[in-house]
Design a protein around this motif. Sequence first.
Motif, PDB file in Angstrom:
ATOM      1  N   ASN A   8       0.817  -1.212   0.000  1.00  0.00           N
ATOM      2  CA  ASN A   8       0.000   0.000   0.000  1.00  0.00           C
ATOM      3  C   ASN A   8       0.851   1.263   0.000  1.00  0.00           C
ATOM      4  N   ARG A   9       2.077   1.130  -0.479  1.00  0.00           N
ATOM      5  CA  ARG A   9       2.980   2.283  -0.558  1.00  0.00           C
ATOM      6  C   ARG A   9       3.488   2.427  -1.985  1.00  0.00           C
ATOM      7  N   ALA A  10       3.502   3.667  -2.483  1.00  0.00           N
ATOM      8  CA  ALA A  10       3.867   3.886  -3.879  1.00  0.00           C
ATOM      9  C   ALA A  10       4.836   5.051  -4.026  1.00  0.00           C
ATOM     10  N   ILE A  11       5.746   4.905  -4.972  1.00  0.00           N
ATOM     11  CA  ILE A  11       6.667   5.959  -5.390  1.00  0.00           C
ATOM     12  C   ILE A  11       6.204   6.443  -6.762  1.00  0.00           C
ATOM     13  N   VAL A  12       6.073   7.747  -6.939  1.00  0.00           N
ATOM     14  CA  VAL A  12       5.609   8.305  -8.206  1.00  0.00           C
ATOM     15  C   VAL A  12       6.678   9.219  -8.796  1.00  0.00           C
ATOM     16  N   ILE A  13       7.019   8.959 -10.056  1.00  0.00           N
ATOM     17  CA  ILE A  13       8.034   9.719 -10.782  1.00  0.00           C
ATOM     18  C   ILE A  13       7.525   9.998 -12.190  1.00  0.00           C
ATOM     19  N   THR A  14       7.895  11.143 -12.746  1.00  0.00           N
ATOM     20  CA  THR A  14       7.749  11.362 -14.181  1.00  0.00           C
ATOM     21  C   THR A  14       9.142  11.335 -14.791  1.00  0.00           C
ATOM     22  N   SER A  15       9.238  10.883 -16.027  1.00  0.00           N
ATOM     23  CA  SER A  15      10.557  10.833 -16.657  1.00  0.00           C
ATOM     24  C   SER A  15      10.417  10.891 -18.171  1.00  0.00           C
ATOM     25  N   THR A  20      17.086   5.805 -15.251  1.00  0.00           N
ATOM     26  CA  THR A  20      18.272   6.379 -14.639  1.00  0.00           C
ATOM     27  C   THR A  20      18.734   5.520 -13.463  1.00  0.00           C
ATOM     28  N   THR A  21      19.883   5.878 -12.913  1.00  0.00           N
ATOM     29  CA  THR A  21      20.377   5.196 -11.721  1.00  0.00           C
ATOM     30  C   THR A  21      19.361   5.291 -10.585  1.00  0.00           C
ATOM     31  N   ALA A  22      18.750   6.459 -10.445  1.00  0.00           N
ATOM     32  CA  ALA A  22      17.760   6.656  -9.384  1.00  0.00           C
ATOM     33  C   ALA A  22      16.561   5.736  -9.570  1.00  0.00           C
ATOM     34  N   ILE A  23      16.047   5.666 -10.785  1.00  0.00           N
ATOM     35  CA  ILE A  23      14.879   4.823 -11.049  1.00  0.00           C
ATOM     36  C   ILE A  23      15.205   3.356 -10.801  1.00  0.00           C
ATOM     37  N   LYS A  24      16.362   2.922 -11.247  1.00  0.00           N
ATOM     38  CA  LYS A  24      16.738   1.520 -11.056  1.00  0.00           C
ATOM     39  C   LYS A  24      16.860   1.185  -9.580  1.00  0.00           C
ATOM     40  N   LYS A  25      17.417   2.092  -8.803  1.00  0.00           N
ATOM     41  CA  LYS A  25      17.577   1.824  -7.373  1.00  0.00           C
ATOM     42  C   LYS A  25      16.239   1.874  -6.647  1.00  0.00           C
ATOM     43  N   LEU A  26      15.395   2.845  -7.001  1.00  0.00           N
ATOM     44  CA  LEU A  26      14.076   2.940  -6.379  1.00  0.00           C
ATOM     45  C   LEU A  26      13.225   1.723  -6.697  1.00  0.00           C
ATOM     46  N   LEU A  92       0.202   5.570   1.415  1.00  0.00           N
ATOM     47  CA  LEU A  92       1.434   6.306   1.665  1.00  0.00           C
ATOM     48  C   LEU A  92       2.079   6.534   0.298  1.00  0.00           C
ATOM     49  N   LEU A  93       2.370   7.785  -0.021  1.00  0.00           N
ATOM     50  CA  LEU A  93       2.844   8.121  -1.358  1.00  0.00           C
ATOM     51  C   LEU A  93       4.119   8.950  -1.259  1.00  0.00           C
ATOM     52  N   TYR A  94       5.123   8.509  -1.981  1.00  0.00           N
ATOM     53  CA  TYR A  94       6.396   9.218  -2.031  1.00  0.00           C
ATOM     54  C   TYR A  94       6.624   9.695  -3.454  1.00  0.00           C
ATOM     55  N   GLU A  95       7.042  10.950  -3.601  1.00  0.00           N
ATOM     56  CA  GLU A  95       7.336  11.455  -4.937  1.00  0.00           C
ATOM     57  C   GLU A  95       8.765  11.983  -4.999  1.00  0.00           C
ATOM     58  N   THR A  96       9.336  11.832  -6.186  1.00  0.00           N
ATOM     59  CA  THR A  96      10.687  12.301  -6.411  1.00  0.00           C
ATOM     60  C   THR A  96      10.874  12.516  -7.902  1.00  0.00           C
ATOM     61  N   PHE A 205       8.281  23.837   0.071  1.00  0.00           N
ATOM     62  CA  PHE A 205       8.748  22.469  -0.090  1.00  0.00           C
ATOM     63  C   PHE A 205       8.445  22.024  -1.512  1.00  0.00           C
ATOM     64  N   ASN A 206       9.227  21.075  -2.004  1.00  0.00           N
ATOM     65  CA  ASN A 206       9.177  20.715  -3.417  1.00  0.00           C
ATOM     66  C   ASN A 206       8.595  19.324  -3.615  1.00  0.00           C
ATOM     67  N   SER A 207       8.757  18.798  -4.824  1.00  0.00           N
ATOM     68  CA  SER A 207       8.247  17.464  -5.153  1.00  0.00           C
ATOM     69  C   SER A 207       9.390  16.486  -5.413  1.00  0.00           C
ATOM     70  N   GLN A 208      10.572  16.787  -4.887  1.00  0.00           N
ATOM     71  CA  GLN A 208      11.758  16.011  -5.236  1.00  0.00           C
ATOM     72  C   GLN A 208      12.096  14.903  -4.237  1.00  0.00           C
ATOM     73  N   ASN A 209      11.624  15.017  -3.026  1.00  0.00           N
ATOM     74  CA  ASN A 209      11.945  14.006  -2.004  1.00  0.00           C
ATOM     75  C   ASN A 209      10.912  14.120  -0.901  1.00  0.00           C
ATOM     76  N   THR A 210       9.652  13.833  -1.264  1.00  0.00           N
ATOM     77  CA  THR A 210       8.529  14.228  -0.429  1.00  0.00           C
ATOM     78  C   THR A 210       7.583  13.069  -0.167  1.00  0.00           C
ATOM     79  N   LEU A 211       7.246  12.895   1.107  1.00  0.00           N
ATOM     80  CA  LEU A 211       6.350  11.832   1.543  1.00  0.00           C
ATOM     81  C   LEU A 211       5.002  12.428   1.916  1.00  0.00           C
TER      82      LEU A 211
END
Length: 330
Positions: A8-15, A20-26, A92-96, A205-211
Amino acid sequence: MSFNAKLNRAIVITSINYPTTAIKKLSQIEGWNLIVVSDLKTPLDWKCKDADFLSIERQNSLQFKIAKLIPYNHYSRKNIGYLYAISKGANLLYETDDDNVPYDFWSTFCDIEIQAKICSKPGTFLNIYSYFTNENIWPRGLPFKFINNRVDMEINVTNVIAPVQQGLADLNPDIDAVCRFVYKKNIFFLPNSPLFIPPKTFCPFNSQNTLWYKEAFQYLFLPVSLSSRVTDIWRGYIAQHFLHRNNQGVLFCRPSVIHIRNKHNLIQDFNEELKMYLYTIKFVNVLKMYTGSFVDVMDYLYEHSFVKKIDVTLFQAWISDLQDLGLYIN
């Protein structure tokens, strides 16, 4: 990979880049779903084994009203990713962004209700970076008039409610183009305890590392008539206004990512940030006078010429989509 409904937890990214290295690690972080929202510039053969990739075709097939209205080639297409995560049961939603590489301790987030340090002398605007570094920098979106409003070090520990939590980013922190023009050093912030920004005090606050906890999901909407350098910042001020009305606020936390910044044109960034430089103080002051409901706030901002008519239409669709998903709007 499709969304794992058991999580029930999600990471949301646009690309618009290949993974990228970040996406692969996330994508490898246990217990989280990674959702990547594409745009017209995203490679058609984009693939990452453990990511739930929302191609343009998939986005258009979704039953969200906003998906049929939101324009292409804008950061606010992230709105579709938020709705998709909520529709799959995320609470629970995390964006970066795709250039923020998580540290190994990335997942050590705070509870929504915690004991935290709090500024003892609240003010209008605050430079949160002054709490985490002695370097003379300020976060993107902080009006120039207040860049020297440092955190009061006389702080208390108290019970707070923080449905939004902003982590900092090392190496290339989120500063505006003016700060970046004059400040050339890399930054590694101090690993200080989280700091709660109390009601009546604002800090961008931004949308780069936000819970985001579910209680704040309704505030995720990114206006489309604002540039990508402004939309998440003004959205954050809107969120803070409504959090303050509930005696809640934003918790700022130590860095949990390292920002290996994608290539930027600083003159272009400056031009896209110009509205932010000129009107943020007025924007917040107008917000502070608003006593109506959240569902009408975009009409109010449109009446004061901060957003365009398209955002009123999109916001109405956003509210309707959230209600269709069973989310309570207060």
